[in-house]
Motif scaffolding. Structure first.
Motif, PDB file in Angstrom:
ATOM      1  N   LEU A  24       0.460  -0.686  -0.070  1.00  0.00           N
ATOM      2  CA  LEU A  24      -0.294  -0.172   0.024  1.00  0.00           C
ATOM      3  C   LEU A  24       0.863   1.334   0.090  1.00  0.00           C
ATOM      4  O   LEU A  24       1.210   1.842  -0.371  1.00  0.00           O
ATOM      5  CB  LEU A  24      -1.199   0.244   1.488  1.00  0.00           C
ATOM      6  CG  LEU A  24      -1.464   1.315   1.188  1.00  0.00           C
ATOM      7  CD1 LEU A  24      -2.555   1.420   0.231  1.00  0.00           C
ATOM      8  CD2 LEU A  24      -2.311   1.252   3.116  1.00  0.00           C
ATOM      9  N   GLU A  25       1.917   1.139   0.326  1.00  0.00           N
ATOM     10  CA  GLU A  25       2.850   2.675   0.612  1.00  0.00           C
ATOM     11  C   GLU A  25       3.414   2.210  -0.813  1.00  0.00           C
ATOM     12  O   GLU A  25       3.802   3.577  -0.767  1.00  0.00           O
ATOM     13  CB  GLU A  25       4.031   2.068   1.740  1.00  0.00           C
ATOM     14  CG  GLU A  25       3.726   2.165   2.983  1.00  0.00           C
ATOM     15  CD  GLU A  25       4.603   1.914   4.463  1.00  0.00           C
ATOM     16  OE1 GLU A  25       4.972   1.655   4.311  1.00  0.00           O
ATOM     17  OE2 GLU A  25       4.033   1.544   5.468  1.00  0.00           O
ATOM     18  N   ARG A  26       3.644   1.794  -1.197  1.00  0.00           N
ATOM     19  CA  ARG A  26       4.343   1.856  -2.571  1.00  0.00           C
ATOM     20  C   ARG A  26       3.928   2.286  -3.475  1.00  0.00           C
ATOM     21  O   ARG A  26       3.627   2.929  -4.771  1.00  0.00           O
ATOM     22  CB  ARG A  26       4.877  -0.268  -3.148  1.00  0.00           C
ATOM     23  CG  ARG A  26       5.261   0.244  -4.735  1.00  0.00           C
ATOM     24  CD  ARG A  26       6.573   0.305  -4.599  1.00  0.00           C
ATOM     25  NE  ARG A  26       6.827   0.178  -6.245  1.00  0.00           N
ATOM     26  CZ  ARG A  26       8.173   1.347  -6.602  1.00  0.00           C
ATOM     27  NH1 ARG A  26       8.052   2.209  -6.058  1.00  0.00           N
ATOM     28  NH2 ARG A  26       8.188   0.454  -7.664  1.00  0.00           N
ATOM     29  N   ILE A  27       2.763   1.518  -3.852  1.00  0.00           N
ATOM     30  CA  ILE A  27       1.094   2.430  -4.384  1.00  0.00           C
ATOM     31  C   ILE A  27       0.544   3.701  -3.917  1.00  0.00           C
ATOM     32  O   ILE A  27       0.952   4.571  -4.806  1.00  0.00           O
ATOM     33  CB  ILE A  27      -0.314   1.578  -3.939  1.00  0.00           C
ATOM     34  CG1 ILE A  27      -0.190   0.238  -4.517  1.00  0.00           C
ATOM     35  CG2 ILE A  27      -0.803   1.886  -4.795  1.00  0.00           C
ATOM     36  CD1 ILE A  27      -1.307  -0.972  -4.157  1.00  0.00           C
ATOM     37  N   THR A  28       0.775   3.966  -2.735  1.00  0.00           N
ATOM     38  CA  THR A  28      -0.216   5.627  -2.601  1.00  0.00           C
ATOM     39  C   THR A  28       1.997   5.855  -3.060  1.00  0.00           C
ATOM     40  O   THR A  28       1.738   7.180  -3.976  1.00  0.00           O
ATOM     41  CB  THR A  28       0.463   5.486  -1.102  1.00  0.00           C
ATOM     42  OG1 THR A  28       0.869   5.210  -0.029  1.00  0.00           O
ATOM     43  CG2 THR A  28      -1.352   5.218  -0.950  1.00  0.00           C
ATOM     44  N   GLY A  29       2.993   6.095  -2.845  1.00  0.00           N
ATOM     45  CA  GLY A  29       4.303   6.164  -3.465  1.00  0.00           C
ATOM     46  C   GLY A  29       4.199   6.610  -4.735  1.00  0.00           C
ATOM     47  O   GLY A  29       3.958   7.665  -5.689  1.00  0.00           O
ATOM     48  N   LEU A  30       4.106   5.693  -5.550  1.00  0.00           N
ATOM     49  CA  LEU A  30       3.376   5.913  -6.888  1.00  0.00           C
ATOM     50  C   LEU A  30       2.585   6.180  -7.612  1.00  0.00           C
ATOM     51  O   LEU A  30       2.423   7.739  -8.178  1.00  0.00           O
ATOM     52  CB  LEU A  30       3.525   4.449  -7.540  1.00  0.00           C
ATOM     53  CG  LEU A  30       5.114   3.695  -7.381  1.00  0.00           C
ATOM     54  CD1 LEU A  30       4.352   2.321  -8.218  1.00  0.00           C
ATOM     55  CD2 LEU A  30       5.356   3.742  -8.840  1.00  0.00           C
ATOM     56  N   ASN A  31       1.847   7.073  -7.163  1.00  0.00           N
ATOM     57  CA  ASN A  31      -0.030   7.428  -7.451  1.00  0.00           C
ATOM     58  C   ASN A  31       0.818   8.947  -7.132  1.00  0.00           C
ATOM     59  O   ASN A  31       0.208  10.110  -7.548  1.00  0.00           O
ATOM     60  CB  ASN A  31      -1.034   7.476  -6.369  1.00  0.00           C
ATOM     61  CG  ASN A  31      -1.352   6.247  -6.261  1.00  0.00           C
ATOM     62  OD1 ASN A  31      -1.973   6.204  -8.166  1.00  0.00           O
ATOM     63  ND2 ASN A  31      -2.977   5.557  -6.062  1.00  0.00           N
ATOM     64  N   THR A  32       1.135   9.197  -6.128  1.00  0.00           N
ATOM     65  CA  THR A  32       2.430  10.267  -5.890  1.00  0.00           C
ATOM     66  C   THR A  32       3.123  11.383  -6.837  1.00  0.00           C
ATOM     67  O   THR A  32       3.021  12.284  -6.958  1.00  0.00           O
ATOM     68  CB  THR A  32       2.726  11.159  -4.333  1.00  0.00           C
ATOM     69  OG1 THR A  32       2.039  10.453  -3.445  1.00  0.00           O
ATOM     70  CG2 THR A  32       3.878  12.280  -3.794  1.00  0.00           C
ATOM     71  N   GLU A  33       3.911  10.444  -7.333  1.00  0.00           N
ATOM     72  CA  GLU A  33       4.764  10.558  -8.645  1.00  0.00           C
ATOM     73  C   GLU A  33       3.832  10.159  -9.781  1.00  0.00           C
ATOM     74  O   GLU A  33       4.661  11.780 -10.165  1.00  0.00           O
ATOM     75  CB  GLU A  33       5.529   9.261  -7.839  1.00  0.00           C
ATOM     76  CG  GLU A  33       7.031   9.069  -7.502  1.00  0.00           C
ATOM     77  CD  GLU A  33       7.953   7.457  -7.512  1.00  0.00           C
ATOM     78  OE1 GLU A  33       8.375   7.719  -8.620  1.00  0.00           O
ATOM     79  OE2 GLU A  33       8.477   6.739  -6.893  1.00  0.00           O
ATOM     80  N   ILE A  34       3.621   9.701 -10.009  1.00  0.00           N
ATOM     81  CA  ILE A  34       2.438   9.958 -11.105  1.00  0.00           C
ATOM     82  C   ILE A  34       1.706  11.275 -10.717  1.00  0.00           C
ATOM     83  O   ILE A  34       1.755  12.475 -12.145  1.00  0.00           O
ATOM     84  CB  ILE A  34       0.833   9.503 -11.566  1.00  0.00           C
ATOM     85  CG1 ILE A  34       1.825   7.445 -11.261  1.00  0.00           C
ATOM     86  CG2 ILE A  34       0.162   9.393 -12.393  1.00  0.00           C
ATOM     87  CD1 ILE A  34       0.776   6.253 -11.617  1.00  0.00           C
TER      88      ILE A  34
END
Length: 80
Positions: A13-23
């Motif tokens: 979940l941390e990875r997904i939220t981090g990637l969403n922020t990067e996007i």
């Protein structure tokens, strides 16, 4: 409950939220389409990995995480 499964889903979940922020940042900063595509592909892969973890969990274990709240999905949706 298996703490290792919960920890694994939390990390996903941390990875997904981090990637969403990067996007979001890439879109805001007008990055190239290719860069955004790569980030979206990594995000899709991270989501699939998280769903695979969900399929191995019980509903009680799933409810012990924030995954359902942040991803706006029920246990049944996550395992399907």
């Amino acid at each position: 409950m298996r703490a290792s499964k919960i920890a694994q889903l939390t990390k996903s979940l941390e990875r997904i939220t981090g990637l969403n922020t990067e996007i979001d940042n890439a879109l805001f900063n007008n990055r190239s389409e290719r860069t955004i595509e790569k980030l979206e592909a990594r995000n899709e892969k991270a989501c699939e990995k998280a769903y695979a973890v969900c399929r191995t969990m019980t509903e009680a274990e799933y409810d012990a995480t924030e995954f359902g709240n942040l991803m706006c999905m029920s246990y049944e949706e996550a395992i399907s």
